[in-house]
Write a protein that holds these residues in place. Structure first.
Motif, short mmCIF file in Angstrom:
data_model
loop_
_atom_site.label_atom_id
_atom_site.label_comp_id
_atom_site.label_asym_id
_atom_site.label_seq_id
_atom_site.Cartn_x
_atom_site.Cartn_y
_atom_site.Cartn_z
N LEU A 460 0.84 -1.21 0.00
CA LEU A 460 0.00 0.00 0.00
C LEU A 460 0.87 1.26 0.00
CD1 LEU A 460 -2.73 -1.13 2.56
CD2 LEU A 460 -3.10 -0.65 0.13
N ALA A 461 1.99 1.21 0.71
CA ALA A 461 2.88 2.37 0.74
C ALA A 461 3.47 2.64 -0.65
CB ALA A 461 4.00 2.13 1.75
N ASP A 462 3.87 1.59 -1.35
CA ASP A 462 4.42 1.77 -2.70
C ASP A 462 3.38 2.37 -3.63
OD1 ASP A 462 6.83 0.77 -1.86
OD2 ASP A 462 6.44 -1.28 -2.59
N LYS A 466 3.46 6.21 -5.51
CA LYS A 466 3.36 6.41 -6.96
C LYS A 466 2.30 7.43 -7.31
CE LYS A 466 5.00 1.77 -8.18
NZ LYS A 466 4.66 0.45 -8.78
N GLN A 467 1.25 7.52 -6.49
CA GLN A 467 0.19 8.50 -6.76
C GLN A 467 0.58 9.90 -6.29
OE1 GLN A 467 -3.99 7.25 -6.13
NE2 GLN A 467 -3.14 5.34 -5.30
N LEU A 468 1.30 9.99 -5.17
CA LEU A 468 1.56 11.29 -4.57
C LEU A 468 2.91 11.90 -4.98
CD1 LEU A 468 0.35 10.77 -0.87
CD2 LEU A 468 -0.93 11.67 -2.82
N GLN A 469 3.90 11.06 -5.27
CA GLN A 469 5.25 11.57 -5.53
C GLN A 469 5.29 12.59 -6.66
OE1 GLN A 469 8.04 10.32 -3.64
NE2 GLN A 469 9.07 12.14 -4.48
N ARG A 524 -8.38 7.72 -0.71
CA ARG A 524 -8.75 6.36 -0.36
C ARG A 524 -7.48 5.51 -0.09
NH1 ARG A 524 -12.75 4.33 1.57
NH2 ARG A 524 -11.11 3.88 3.04
N ALA A 525 -6.47 5.68 -0.93
CA ALA A 525 -5.22 4.94 -0.76
C ALA A 525 -4.50 5.33 0.53
CB ALA A 525 -4.31 5.17 -1.97
N LEU A 526 -4.56 6.62 0.89
CA LEU A 526 -3.93 7.09 2.12
C LEU A 526 -4.61 6.49 3.34
CD1 LEU A 526 -1.96 8.91 3.67
CD2 LEU A 526 -3.61 10.79 3.39
N LEU A 527 -5.92 6.45 3.35
CA LEU A 527 -6.64 5.87 4.48
C LEU A 527 -6.34 4.38 4.63
CD1 LEU A 527 -10.09 7.67 4.01
CD2 LEU A 527 -8.47 8.03 5.88
#
Length: 818
Positions: A460-462, A466-469, A524-527
Motif C-alpha cells: 500500500l505504501a508503494d 506512486k500517486q503522490l510523488q 482512499r489509498a492514504l486511508l
C-alpha cells in the motif's frame, strides 16, 4: 499548625498584653489563608448550580452574583479587645458522674452530656496550664471532640473528628456566646472552623506537649500552617501484633470471626501475582490491634483460621481490591463475601469529574484531610527481618481503610450510589479472575499474520507513493540535487502532495479525509495505508511482548471504570481494541482439551436507547423480534424489507449506533468507515440522518428534551451518576445513560457468573464491552454456554422492562468463529 513559643518566661499579664490585635499581620495572614480555603470550598459548591463561575482577574469585569456571595460569606469577625480575649469557656456537664465521663481518642464514641451552665472565667495561670487540663475547661493546644447530640456543627466535620484548639475569640455577632477557633484535621476543604463552645467536649491530654509548653505565657510571634506536619491522626501510633507462627495466629484471629467489618491489606515483594509473593497480610477491625501476618514464616498448613476469616461473613474493606484479590488467590487465600473497595467508591463519588488520584494517600488526603506517609511502600519487603517502620506502615494502611469507609458510606448514600457501588463491588472477583486466567495466543499463527500485514502495508505504501510523488514540488531536492523521497508519515508532505493534486483538504485528519475518499482515489489509498500501518504497529508487533513467561498467556489489566460512563477499559495490552477481522481473532484459542464459549448482547445499546426514549417503532421491532438494522435500512433507503441488500444493512448499522448519540453528518461518515468499513459521502450522511429522525420520532423527542435542558449530571437506569464541571456536549449527555446502562448490565452478569459456572469448571477469560468470553472443558462447554446465555439475559431484563434482551452465544475453537 505549629505554635511557636517566643517568650516562655514572661508573666501571664504580660503575655495577655502581647496578644495580637485586629491589626496584627499574623491575624490577617491567618484569616486570609482560612478565607481562601473556605472560598475554594464554596466555589466548588456553586459550580454545581446553573450559574457559571468565572475567575476574577484584574482585567475582569464586575464579579458575578456567585463570586460576590463567595467573597462575603466567610468574613471573619475582628479580634476583640484584650479583655475579651482573657475569657474562655467553662464547660460544666450534668451527668451521673462528670469526673468519670468517658473521653476517648478519635474514632471512639463520646457519651452525650447535658449542659447545665456556661460561665466565663479568667485564663488559668502558667502553673495550671502546664498540668493536666481540667475537664471543665479548654486550653489552647488541647484536643477536643464534638458532642454527639450537637445541633450546631459546621458542615464537613464528622462527629468523631478530633479538633485542636488554636485560639479563642468572643463572638461579636451573638451576645453571651463564646466561639472557639479550631483546626479540624478531618476536614479536607477549609481546615479552620469556628464552633460554639457548648458543641465541644475536652479530652484529658493535649496533642503536642512541646507546642503548648508555657501556653498561657504565649506570644503569637509566629503561626506556621504546615498541613504535612499537622495531619495528626494518620501519624499517631497504630497498635498492632506481628504474627510469625500458626499457633499464635489462631488465637489472635478469634475476636475477628464475629466482626461485622474488617479491613484487609497486603504487602508484596512485587506487582505480578503470577510470579511474585505476598509477604504480609494485615487484618484490622474496630477496637482491636491490627494483626500483621508474615506469610514467609507462618506455615501454610496453619493458615486455616485466616482462610476461614477471609471466606467468612464480615464485610472486607480493601483499597484497589483487585490487586489484593489476585495475590491472595494465588497464595491459596481467596476472599469471598461482601467487599468494599475504597478506590472504586472514590471513583463513583467523583462521577466522572476527576480532581485527584485514587491511590490510598490521595484518598486519605481528600476524605480525611490527613497526609499518609508512603515512604515504606518501595522498601525491601523480601528482607528476612522487617523494620519497625515497615510494620507500622503496614498496620496503618490497613487501619485507615475502616475510617475511609465510614466517611464514604454516607456520601454514597447521599449521592444515591449505594446500588451502583454494590454492583461494582460484586463484580470485583470476576474481574480479578479474568486477569489471572488470561487468554491464549497462537504465537505461530500470529507471526504469520504479522508478516502478511507488513507485506500489505509495504504494498500500500508503494502504491500511495506512486500517486503522490509526482505532485511534490520540484524544488524539494536533497543535498545531491535529487528529488526527495516522500515520507508518508509526514503530514506536511502528504498534505502538500494532496493539495498539488487538487484535493480540497486543509489537513490530513481522518475526519477531513473520509468524506473525500469516494471522489479522490489518493485519499482512499492514504486511508488504507494508515489502517494497515496502525495494525502492524499497534497489534502485530507489540502483542507477543505481553505473553507471560510463566503461563504463556496474555493477562491484561481491566480498568473497572475506565470510562466516565462506567464502561470498562483494558490496557497492557488493550484486548478490547483487537480488530474484529477474522485474521486477528482467529489467533486467540483455547487451551488443549477446552473450547471457547463466547456470548455477546444483541444490539444492547440500541435496546437501551429504545427503552429510555420510549420510541414506539423501535420497541415494537424488538418485541416482534425484527431485524432493526434491516428495518432502518429500509426506512432510510425507502425500500421494502425484502429489497434491502447486505451493504445497505451494514450502512444501517452505522446509522443506528451513531445517530442514537446525535452524531453530525461528518461524524457519522467517519464512524461508518472506522467501525464498519462503510464508505459514506457527506451528502449521503446528511440524507440518512434526516430520514432516521423522521422514522424514529421517539429518539428525536428524547434528543430534543435533553438538548433543551443540557443538565450537568446524568444517570443510568441503574442510577449510576456522571457529572460535568463545564457545559457538556449533547453527544455525551445522550451517550452516558445508554452506554452506562449497557455497562451496568454487563457487570451485573459478570458478578453472577463465577458462582453460576462453578460446576462447569469454565473460567472467565475476557470481556469486550457487551461480550463475555469463557474457556470451558470440551465436555462441559454446552452447559457453560447455556448458563452464560441465561445469566446475561437475566441481567439485562433486570434493567429493561419493555424491550426484550437477547444474548447470542457460540462454542468455538477460536475467537473468530463467533
Amino acid at each position: 499548625m505549629t505554635v511557636k513559643i517566643s517568650s516562655p518566661n514572661v508573666s501571664g499579664v504580660e503575655a495577655n498584653s502581647n496578644l495580637p490585635t485586629a491589626a496584627d499581620p499574623l491575624y490577617e495572614d491567618l484569616m486570609a489563608w482560612a478565607k481562601s480555603r473556605k472560598r475554594q470550598f464554596l466555589r466548588n459548591r456553586v459550580q454545581q448550580s446553573s450559574e457559571p463561575i468565572k475567575a476574577i482577574t484584574a482585567e475582569s469585569e464586575t464579579p458575578s452574583d456567585s463570586d460576590a456571595w463567595i467573597e462575603t460569606w466567610y468574613t471573619p469577625p475582628p479580634l476583640p479587645s484584650r479583655i475579651a480575649k482573657q475569657k474562655v469557656t467553662l464547660f460544666q456537664s450534668h451527668s451521673m458522674n462528670a469526673s468519670s465521663a468517658p473521653y476517648q481518642e478519635a474514632g471512639g464514641k463520646v457519651e452525650a452530656e447535658e449542659v447545665k451552665e456556661i460561665k466565663p472565667f479568667i485564663s488559668p495561670s502558667p502553673v495550671t496550664s502546664l498540668s493536666t487540663p481540667n475537664h471543665g475547661s479548654f486550653e489552647i493546644g488541647q484536643q477536643v471532640v464534638l458532642r454527639p447530640d450537637s445541633q450546631r456543627v459546621p458542615a464537613g466535620i464528622p462527629i468523631d473528628a478530633v479538633l485542636v484548639i488554636q485560639e479563642m475569640y468572643f463572638n461579636v455577632y451573638r451576645q453571651h456566646q463564646n466561639i472557639w477557633c479550631v483546626w479540624c484535621s478531618s476536614d479536607a476543604f477549609s481546615g479552620l472552623k469556628s464552633i460554639d463552645s457548648d458543641c465541644l467536649i475536652p479530652l484529658p491530654k493535649p496533642v503536642h506537649t512541646a507546642d503548648i509548653e508555657g501556653v498561657s505565657e504565649i506570644e503569637f510571634s509566629g503561626l506556621n500552617i504546615d498541613e504535612r506536619l499537622n495531619s495528626g491522626l494518620s501519624h499517631t501510633p497504630v497498635k498492632f501484633e506481628f504474627v510469625e507462627d500458626g499457633q499464635r495466629l489462631a488465637e489472635v484471629l478469634k475476636p475477628f470471626q464475629t466482626c461485622q467489618v474488617i479491613a484487609v491489606d497486603t504487602e508484596t515483594i512485587g506487582l505480578d501475582p503470577l510470579k511474585d509473593r505476598i509477604r504480609l497480610v494485615q487484618i484490622a477491625t474496630a477496637n482491636q490491634p491490627v494483626i500483621i501476618i508474615d506469610l514467609f514464616k507462618v506455615a501454610k498448613e496453619t493458615l486455616t483460621p485466616l482462610c476461614e476469616l477471609l471466606q467468612g461473613t464480615p464485610i472486607k474493606v480493601l483499597q484497589n481490591a483487585k490487586f489484593d484479590l489476585k495475590f491472595l488467590q494465588q497464595a491459596g487465600l481467596p476472599i469471598a463475601g461482601k467487599l468494599f473497595d475504597t478506590m472504586v467508591a472514590a471513583q463513583l463519588l467523583d462521577a466522572g469529574v476527576r480532581s485527584h488520584g485514587y491511590n490510598l494517600a490521595e484518598l486519605v488526603k481528600v476524605y480525611l484531610g490527613e497526609d499518609l506517609s508512603k515512604e515504606q511502600q518501595r522498601s525491601d519487603w523480601s528482607n528476612p527481618s522487617l523494620s519497625s517502620e515497615q510494620l507500622e506502615y503496614a498496620a496503618r494502611d490497613a487501619a485507615i481503610l475502616l475510617r475511609l469507609r465510614e466517611v464514604m458510606k454516607p456520601k454514597l448514600t447521599g449521592a444515591r450510589l449505594v446500588e451502583t457501588a454494590k454492583l461494582e463491588f460484586d463484580c470485583l472477583g470476576a474481574i480479578a479472575q479474568m486477569e489471572l486466567n488470561g487468554m491464549l495466543l497462537d504465537l505461530s499463527r500470529w507471526d504469520d499474520l504479522r508478516q502478511e500485514l507488513e507485506r500489505s502495508r509495504d504494498q500500500l505504501a508503494d502504491g500511495l507513493r506512486k500517486q503522490l510523488q509526482p505532485a511534490l514540488l520540484s524544488t524539494q531536492l536533497d543535498i545531491l540535487g535529487n528529488q526527495a523521497s516522500l515520507n508518508l508519515d509526514s503530514q506536511q508532505q502528504v498534505l502538500e502532495a494532496l493539495q498539488q493534486m487538487g484535493v480540497p483538504v486543509k489537513n490530513t485528519s481522518k475526519l477531513s479525509l473520509i468524506p473525500l475518499a469516494e471522489e479522490h482515489p489518493p485519499v482512499r489509498a492514504l486511508l488504507d495505508y494508515r489502517k494497515a500501518a496502525k495494525s502492524v504497529q499497534a497489534f502485530a508487533s507489540s502483542l507477543p511482548k505481553h505473553v507471560h513467561p510463566i503461563t504463556g498467556r496474555i493477562h491484561p489489566d481491566y480498568q473497572q471504570m475506565g470510562a466516565a460512563t462506567g464502561r470498562m477499559s483494558c490496557r497492557n495490552p488493550n484486548l478490547q481494541q483487537i480488530p474484529r477481522d477474522k485474521i486477528f481473532r482467529s489467533c486467540f484459542i483455547p487451551a488443549p482439551g477446552h473450547c471457547l464459549v463466547v456470548a455477546d448482547y444483541s444490539q444492547i445499546e440500541l435496546r437501551v436507547a429504545a427503552e429510555l426514549s420510549g420510541d414506539r417503532r423501535m420497541i415494537e421491532a424488538y418485541q416482534n423480534n425484527e431485524d432493526l438494522h434491516r428495518l432502518t435500512a429500509a426506512l432510510i433507503a425507502d425500500k421494502s424489507l425484502d429489497q434491502v441488500e447486505k451493504s445497505e444493512r451494514q450502512a444501517a448499522k452505522a446509522v443506528n449506533f451513531g445517530l442514537i448519540y446525535a452524531m453530525g453528518a461528518k461524524g457519522l461518515a467517519e464512524y461508518a468507515y472506522n467501525n464498519y468499513g462503510v464508505q459514506m459521502s457527506l451528502k449521503q450522511a446528511e440524507t440518512f440522518r434526516k430520514r432516521y429522525f423522521e422514522a424514529y420520532q421517539g429518539i428525536a423527542r428524547w434528543h430534543g428534551a435533553i438538548k433543551r435542558r443540557l443538565p450537568r449530571e446524568m444517570r443510568t437506569m441503574g442510577d449510576r451518576l456522571r457529572c460535568w464541571q463545564d457545559e457538556p456536549k449533547l453527544t455525551e449527555l445522550l451517550n452516558t445513560p445508554v452506554q452506562g446502562t449497557a455497562a451496568d448490565i454487563t457487570k451485573a452478569a459478570l458478578a453472577k457468573l463465577p458462582t453460576a459456572l462453578r460446576e462447569t469448571e469454565a473460567r472467565l477469560i475476557g470481556t469486550v464491552h457487551d461480550e463475555i468470553l469463557l474457556e470451558a472443558p470440551e465436555g462441559k462447554a454446552e452447559q457453560a454456554a447455556q448458563i452464560l446465555q441465561q445469566v446475561m439475559e437475566q441481567a439485562g431484563q433486570h434493567y429493561l422492562r419493555k424491550v426484550p434482551v437477547k444474548a447470542e452465544v457460540a462454542i468455538a475453537l477460536n475467537w473468530a468463529e463467533k
